[in-house]
Scaffold this motif. Structure first.
Motif, PDB file in Angstrom:
ATOM      1  N   THR A  56      53.607  59.369  49.679  1.00 27.25           N
ATOM      2  CA  THR A  56      53.951  59.858  51.011  1.00 27.25           C
ATOM      3  C   THR A  56      55.282  59.277  51.472  1.00 27.25           C
ATOM      4  O   THR A  56      56.132  59.990  52.032  1.00 27.25           O
ATOM      5  CB  THR A  56      52.840  59.490  52.010  1.00 27.25           C
ATOM      6  N   SER A  57      55.459  57.991  51.214  1.00 32.21           N
ATOM      7  CA  SER A  57      56.718  57.343  51.594  1.00 32.21           C
ATOM      8  C   SER A  57      57.887  57.890  50.782  1.00 32.21           C
ATOM      9  O   SER A  57      59.003  57.991  51.284  1.00 32.21           O
ATOM     10  CB  SER A  57      56.604  55.827  51.395  1.00 32.21           C
ATOM     11  N   TYR A 230      53.360  46.969  57.608  1.00 34.77           N
ATOM     12  CA  TYR A 230      52.421  47.778  58.371  1.00 34.77           C
ATOM     13  C   TYR A 230      51.673  48.756  57.470  1.00 34.77           C
ATOM     14  O   TYR A 230      50.459  48.935  57.598  1.00 34.77           O
ATOM     15  CB  TYR A 230      53.162  48.525  59.482  1.00 34.77           C
ATOM     16  N   ILE A 231      52.380  49.385  56.538  1.00 32.93           N
ATOM     17  CA  ILE A 231      51.718  50.363  55.672  1.00 32.93           C
ATOM     18  C   ILE A 231      50.735  49.695  54.735  1.00 32.93           C
ATOM     19  O   ILE A 231      49.679  50.251  54.403  1.00 32.93           O
ATOM     20  CB  ILE A 231      52.766  51.197  54.884  1.00 32.93           C
ATOM     21  N   VAL A 232      51.041  48.465  54.293  1.00 31.67           N
ATOM     22  CA  VAL A 232      50.093  47.720  53.459  1.00 31.67           C
ATOM     23  C   VAL A 232      48.817  47.437  54.248  1.00 31.67           C
ATOM     24  O   VAL A 232      47.699  47.607  53.748  1.00 31.67           O
ATOM     25  CB  VAL A 232      50.721  46.403  52.961  1.00 31.67           C
ATOM     26  N   GLN A 233      48.994  47.034  55.500  1.00 33.30           N
ATOM     27  CA  GLN A 233      47.830  46.714  56.328  1.00 33.30           C
ATOM     28  C   GLN A 233      46.955  47.935  56.583  1.00 33.30           C
ATOM     29  O   GLN A 233      45.733  47.886  56.406  1.00 33.30           O
ATOM     30  CB  GLN A 233      48.305  46.109  57.661  1.00 33.30           C
ATOM     31  N   PHE A 345      65.858  54.803  57.498  1.00 27.75           N
ATOM     32  CA  PHE A 345      65.969  54.777  56.038  1.00 27.75           C
ATOM     33  C   PHE A 345      65.431  53.450  55.491  1.00 27.75           C
ATOM     34  O   PHE A 345      64.702  53.431  54.497  1.00 27.75           O
ATOM     35  CB  PHE A 345      67.431  54.978  55.623  1.00 27.75           C
ATOM     36  N   TYR A 346      65.772  52.339  56.146  1.00 28.00           N
ATOM     37  CA  TYR A 346      65.245  51.029  55.738  1.00 28.00           C
ATOM     38  C   TYR A 346      63.720  51.006  55.871  1.00 28.00           C
ATOM     39  O   TYR A 346      63.008  50.485  55.007  1.00 28.00           O
ATOM     40  CB  TYR A 346      65.841  49.924  56.608  1.00 28.00           C
ATOM     41  N   GLN A 351      58.225  51.288  53.359  1.00 32.11           N
ATOM     42  CA  GLN A 351      56.954  51.986  53.175  1.00 32.11           C
ATOM     43  C   GLN A 351      56.806  52.560  51.765  1.00 32.11           C
ATOM     44  O   GLN A 351      55.692  52.782  51.307  1.00 32.11           O
ATOM     45  CB  GLN A 351      56.827  53.102  54.214  1.00 32.11           C
ATOM     46  N   LEU A 352      57.927  52.767  51.097  1.00 28.18           N
ATOM     47  CA  LEU A 352      57.878  53.263  49.729  1.00 28.18           C
ATOM     48  C   LEU A 352      57.376  52.191  48.770  1.00 28.18           C
ATOM     49  O   LEU A 352      56.505  52.446  47.932  1.00 28.18           O
ATOM     50  CB  LEU A 352      59.269  53.747  49.298  1.00 28.18           C
ATOM     51  N   VAL A 353      57.914  50.985  48.885  1.00 30.32           N
ATOM     52  CA  VAL A 353      57.580  49.938  47.912  1.00 30.32           C
ATOM     53  C   VAL A 353      56.309  49.174  48.291  1.00 30.32           C
ATOM     54  O   VAL A 353      55.636  48.613  47.408  1.00 30.32           O
ATOM     55  CB  VAL A 353      58.758  48.947  47.752  1.00 30.32           C
TER      56      VAL A 353
END
Length: 412
Positions: A56-57, A230-233, A345-346, A351-353
Motif C-alpha cells: 500500500t505504501s 505509526y504504520i508499524v503500530q 514523500f518522506y 510507511q514503505l519500509v
C-alpha cells in the motif's frame, strides 16, 4: 460573512473527516485490525502480511508526485474524486480476494488512490482557510480516529457472527462508505479560487529551492519517522495483543478506544500549536509517543497495552496535524502544496519500509517486542529532529489581505 465562513469550514472539515476515514483509516490503518482474521483466511505468514502493508505504501509513494502534477492541471476536486474512487474499488476488491496475488494488487490500488486523495484534499482545505490550517487539518485528520473506532467495533463483531467471512464483510462495508464519500465530494466540495497576484507579493520560489530548504527537510525527516513508526503500530498492535494472551474482544475494545481518543487528538493539538507554536507541541507529542511505544515492550499485559493505546491515541493524530501544518509554515500560501507534497514523500518512504522491517523483525529476530523496540529507537531520533524546529514567523498581513479578498469574491 464570518458566520458563513465558519459554516463553510465545518462543512468542508466534516467531508474531509469522512474522506480521511476512508483513505487513511479504512484503506491503511484498519489493515492491522483486519490482519489477524485476514491472515488466517488467506494463510499468510507475518512476512507476507508485512509485505502487503508495504505494498500500500509502495502504491502511495510511487504516484505521489504524479498526483501533485495532476492536481495542478485537473484541479484538486477532480483529483480527490479520482483518488476516492480508486480506493473504493480497492476496498471492494479486497472483500472478494481469494489469493495473495489479488490481495497484493488491490492493496497497491489502495495506496495509489490515497496518493491522489490525501495531499490534494489537505492543500484544498488550507487554500480555503489559510489562517486556520492547524485546526482545519486537525479536524480533517480526526477522521482517522473515527475510522479506527468504527473498525475496532465492526471487525471483531463481523468475525464473531460470520466466521471466516467476517473480514470480507468489513472490506465491503468500507467500500460502501467510500462510495458515499464520492457522492458527497461531488456535491459539496469546490476548488479554491485562483490566488490573485498582488504587487507586494514576492516572485514565486522555484520548487527546487523549497526542496533544498533545511527547515522543510527537517520537517520531512520528522514526518518520515512518524510514518514509519505509526504504520508499524497500527498493522501489528492487534496481533501483538492477541499473541500476548489478550482476548480478541478486549483487543478490539482497545482499538475502539484508540479511535475515540484519536478523534479529539488532531483538533486539540492543531489548536494548541496555532496558539503556542509548533516546536513545543511537536517535542511534547513526539516524547509521549515514544513513551507509549516502549510500554508494551516492558509490560506486554492488559495494563501495558491499555496505557499504550491511551497515550498513543492522544498523540498520534496530533503528530500528523503538527507535522503537516509545520511543513507549510515556511512558505507562501501559493507554495504550500509543493512543501506539503515534498514532506509527504518522506512520510511515504517511512510507511514503505516500516512494515517490511517490522515483519522481518517479528518473524526472524525476537517477535513483536523487537519491532516495537525498533520503533522506539526511531522515535528517539525523531525527538532530536524536533529540537531543531523553530516557530516560523508568519506573514500575517499578506495572509489576512489575501484571505479577505478571496472571501469577499468567492466562498466555498
Amino acid at each position: 460573512m464570518e458566520q458563513k465562513n465558519k459554516n463553510n469550514l465545518l462543512t468542508y472539515a466534516l467531508i474531509g473527516m469522512l474522506t480521511t476515514a476512508v483513505v487513511l483509516a479504512f484503506a491503511r490503518l484498519s489493515y492491522g485490525v483486519i490482519l489477524p482474521f485476514m491472515r488466517d483466511g488467506l494463510n499468510l505468514s507475518y512476512k507476507e502480511a508485512g509485505l502487503l502493508g508495504t505494498t500500500t505504501s509502495l502504491g502511495y509513494l510511487s504516484t505521489l508526485i504524479f498526483a501533485g502534477i495532476l492536481a495542478s492541471k485537473w484541479g484538486s476536486k477532480r483529483t480527490v474524486l479520482l483518488g476516492i474512487s480508486l480506493v473504493t474499488a480497492g476496498l471492494a476488491g479486497l472483500s472478494l480476494v481469494n489469493s495473495y496475488l489479488l490481495a497484493f494488487l488491490f492493496m497497491l490500488l489502495l495506496g495509489i488512490g490515497t496518493s491522489f486523495t490525501f495531499t490534494p484534499l489537505i492543500t484544498l482545505l488550507v487554500a480555503w482557510f489559510p489562517q486556520k490550517k492547524g485546526i482545519v487539518i486537525g479536524l480533517t485528520t480526526s477522521g482517522a480516529g473515527i475510522g479506527i473506532l468504527f473498525a475496532g467495533m465492526i471487525v471483531p463483531y463481523l468475525s464473531s457472527i460470520n466466521g471466516e467471512a467476517g473480514w470480507r464483510w468489513a472490506w465491503g462495508i468500507y467500500a460502501a462508505i467510500g462510495l458515499m464519500v464520492v457522492i458527497l465530494t461531488m456535491i459539496f466540495i469546490k476548488n479554491p479560487p485562483v490566488e490573485p497576484v498582488y504587487e507586494h507579493q514576492q516572485q514565486k520560489t522555484p520548487a527546487k529551492e523549497i526542496y533544498k530548504n533545511p527547515k522543510i527537510i527537517n520537517i520531512g525527516l520528522i514526518y518520515g519517522v512518524v510514518g514509519l513508526t505509526y504504520i508499524v503500530q497500527v498493522i501489528f498492535i492487534m496481533s501483538y495483543m492477541i499473541d500476548s494472551g489478550l482476548s480478541v474482544k478486549f483487543a478490539g475494545q482497545l482499538m475502539a478506544l484508540n479511535g475515540v481518543l484519536s478523534i479529539l487528538g488532531g483538533p486539540f493539538w492543531g489548536f494548541v500549536s496555532d496558539r503556542f507554536g509548533r516546536r513545543k507541541s511537536l517535542i511534547l507529542t513526539m516524547g509521549l509517543t515514544m513513551l507509549s511505544m516502549l510500554l508494551p515492550v516492558l509490560f506486554p499485559t492488559q495494563l501495558g497495552f491499555t496505557l499504550h493505546i491511551v497515550i498513543m491515541s492522544c498523540t498520534s493524530t496530533g503528530l500528523f496535524t503538527l507535522t503537516q501544518a509545520a511543513s507549510m509554515d515556511y512558505v507562501k500560501p501559493s507554495e504550500m502544496p509543493i512543501a506539503f507534497s515534498y514532506v509527504t514523500f518522506y512520510f511515504a518512504v517511512g510507511q514503505l519500509v516500516g512494515p517490511t522491517i517490522a515483519g522481518w523483525l517479528i518473524e526472524d529476530l525476537g517477535g513483536f517486542r523487537t519491532a516495537f523496540i525498533f520503533s522506539t529507537i526511531c522515535l528517539a531520533f525523531g525527538i532530536i529532529l524536533t529540537l531543531k524546529v523553530r516557530n516560523a514567523a508568519q506573514n500575517e498581513q499578506v495572509l489576512t489581505t489575501l484571505n479577505t479578498d478571496l472571501k469577499e469574491h468567492v466562498s466555498p
